[in-house]
Design a protein around this motif. Structure first.
Motif, PDB file in Angstrom:
ATOM      1  N   HIS A  38      -8.476  -4.074  -6.933  1.00 23.85           N
ATOM      2  CA  HIS A  38      -8.221  -2.989  -6.242  1.00 23.85           C
ATOM      3  C   HIS A  38      -9.442  -2.116  -5.325  1.00 23.85           C
ATOM      4  O   HIS A  38      -9.725  -1.253  -6.642  1.00 23.85           O
ATOM      5  N   ILE A  73      -0.795   6.746  -3.620  1.00 23.09           N
ATOM      6  CA  ILE A  73      -2.437   7.529  -3.626  1.00 23.09           C
ATOM      7  C   ILE A  73      -2.332   9.290  -2.810  1.00 23.09           C
ATOM      8  O   ILE A  73      -3.352   9.827  -4.259  1.00 23.09           O
ATOM      9  N   ARG A  91       0.822  -1.273   0.155  1.00 19.18           N
ATOM     10  CA  ARG A  91       0.559  -0.393  -0.208  1.00 19.18           C
ATOM     11  C   ARG A  91       1.199   0.731   0.017  1.00 19.18           C
ATOM     12  O   ARG A  91       1.783   1.907   0.740  1.00 19.18           O
ATOM     13  N   ASP A  92       0.824   1.788  -1.169  1.00 16.77           N
ATOM     14  CA  ASP A  92       1.813   3.027  -1.772  1.00 16.77           C
ATOM     15  C   ASP A  92       1.123   4.298  -1.581  1.00 16.77           C
ATOM     16  O   ASP A  92       0.543   4.940  -1.925  1.00 16.77           O
ATOM     17  N   GLN A  93       0.985   4.606   0.142  1.00 19.19           N
ATOM     18  CA  GLN A  93       0.732   5.582   0.695  1.00 19.19           C
ATOM     19  C   GLN A  93       0.861   7.417  -0.090  1.00 19.19           C
ATOM     20  O   GLN A  93       0.210   8.288  -0.600  1.00 19.19           O
ATOM     21  N   GLY A 102      -8.649   0.460  -5.107  1.00 18.05           N
ATOM     22  CA  GLY A 102      -7.573   1.668  -4.431  1.00 18.05           C
ATOM     23  C   GLY A 102      -8.299   3.270  -5.876  1.00 18.05           C
ATOM     24  O   GLY A 102      -8.409   4.390  -5.078  1.00 18.05           O
ATOM     25  N   HIS A 110     -12.542   4.036   2.918  1.00 15.57           N
ATOM     26  CA  HIS A 110     -12.188   3.233   3.549  1.00 15.57           C
ATOM     27  C   HIS A 110     -13.130   2.782   3.745  1.00 15.57           C
ATOM     28  O   HIS A 110     -13.779   1.506   2.810  1.00 15.57           O
TER      29      HIS A 110
END
Length: 215
Positions: free
Chosen positions: A137, A102, A97-99, A139, A187
Motif C-alpha cells: 500500500h 489518513i 480508502r479511509d480518508q 499510504g 498521489h
C-alpha cells in the motif's frame, strides 16, 4: 507546542512495564536508532508479522518518542477502545480508502508525532510465504509526502513467535531519500516512494537474519 509530544499516562505506564519484559525476557536487540530524526514528526514504516509489532518498535525509543498507530475499526469496542486510544492508536476502516484515518495520520505527523505504518497492509501468515505477495500500500509514503515529514524504514523480527519466547529484533534505517519527488503531487510520487521503502525494509529484514519466509 513541543516538537516531540508527550505520551499519555497510560502509554508511559505500559512502556515502563514493557521495558524490562522486552529487554530481559525477549532479549530485545535494536540497531540503527541513530538513524532516526531526534525531533519532529515522521512516518515509521515496517514489515508486519503481528498485532504486537508496535511494541518492540516503540520500546527502544521510550520514553522520548510517542508512537501513534492505526488500529482496525473492529477493535474499537468498549472498554478496549479506551485502552487503544490511550496507548496511541487511532481508528482505521480496513478494506477501503479511509480518508479520515489518513487525515488523522497527516495531522499527527505535522504535530510532531511518530506515526507507525505497515505498508504490507495485513499481517503475514505465520510460517508460510504467500504464493503471491500483495502489492504494498502507498499510504505510508503518501502520508509522509503530504505532511512533509521523513519516511523512515524499519524491520522487526520475532513477534510471530512470542509464545516461544523468541528473541525480538528491530532495525531502523535512515530516512528514504525523496528529494527528487518533491515537485510531484503526493498521489503521483507515492508509488515510487513506496518502491524505495519496500527495498529498504527488505534490506533491514535481511540484516536481522530473516525475511518473508521466516518461520
Amino acid at each position: 507546542m513541543s516538537s516531540n509530544p508527550r505520551p499519555s499516562w497510560f502509554y508511559v505506564l505500559v512502556g515502563g512495564l514493557s521495558w524490562p519484559v522486552l529487554r530481559l525476557v525477549y532479549r530485545l536487540r535494536a540497531s540503527g536508532a541513530d538513524n532516526l530524526p531526534p525531533a519532529g514528526g515522521y512516518v515509521l514504516a515496517a514489515n508486519h508479522w503481528s498485532n504486537f509489532d508496535p511494541w518492540p518498535l516503540g520500546v527502544p525509543l521510550f520514553p522520548g518518542r510517542y508512537l501513534r498507530f492505526m488500529a482496525k475499526a473492529e477493535l474499537f469496542w468498549f472498554p478496549l477502545s479506551v485502552i487503544i486510544r490511550a496507548g496511541g492508536g487511532f481508528r482505521v476502516n480496513r478494506g477501503m480508502r479511509d480518508q479520515e484515518a489518513i487525515d488523522t495520520a497527516i495531522r499527527l505527523c505535522e504535530e510532531g508525532n511518530v506515526v507507525v505504518m505497515f505498508p504490507e497492509g495485513t499481517r503475514r501468515r505465520k510460517g508460510l510465504r504467500k504464493k503471491y505477495e500483495a502489492t504494498w500500500h502507498t499510504g505510508a509514503a503518501r502520508i509522509a509526502l503530504e505532511a512533509g515529514v521523513p519516511l523512515v524504514p524499519a524491520a522487526v523480527a520475532g513477534t510471530q513467535r512470542l509464545s516461544r519466547l523468541a528473541q525480538l529484533k528491530v532495525a531502523y534505517g535512515p530516512p528514504i531519500d525523496l528529494t527528487d519527488l518533491a515537485g510531484q503531487e503526493p498521489h503521483d510520487a507515492a508509488p515510487a516512494a513506496t518502491d524505495r521503502l519496500r527495498a529498504a525494509i527488505t534490506a533491514l529484514e535481511q540484516s536481522l537474519g530473516g525475511g518473508p519466509e521466516t518461520s
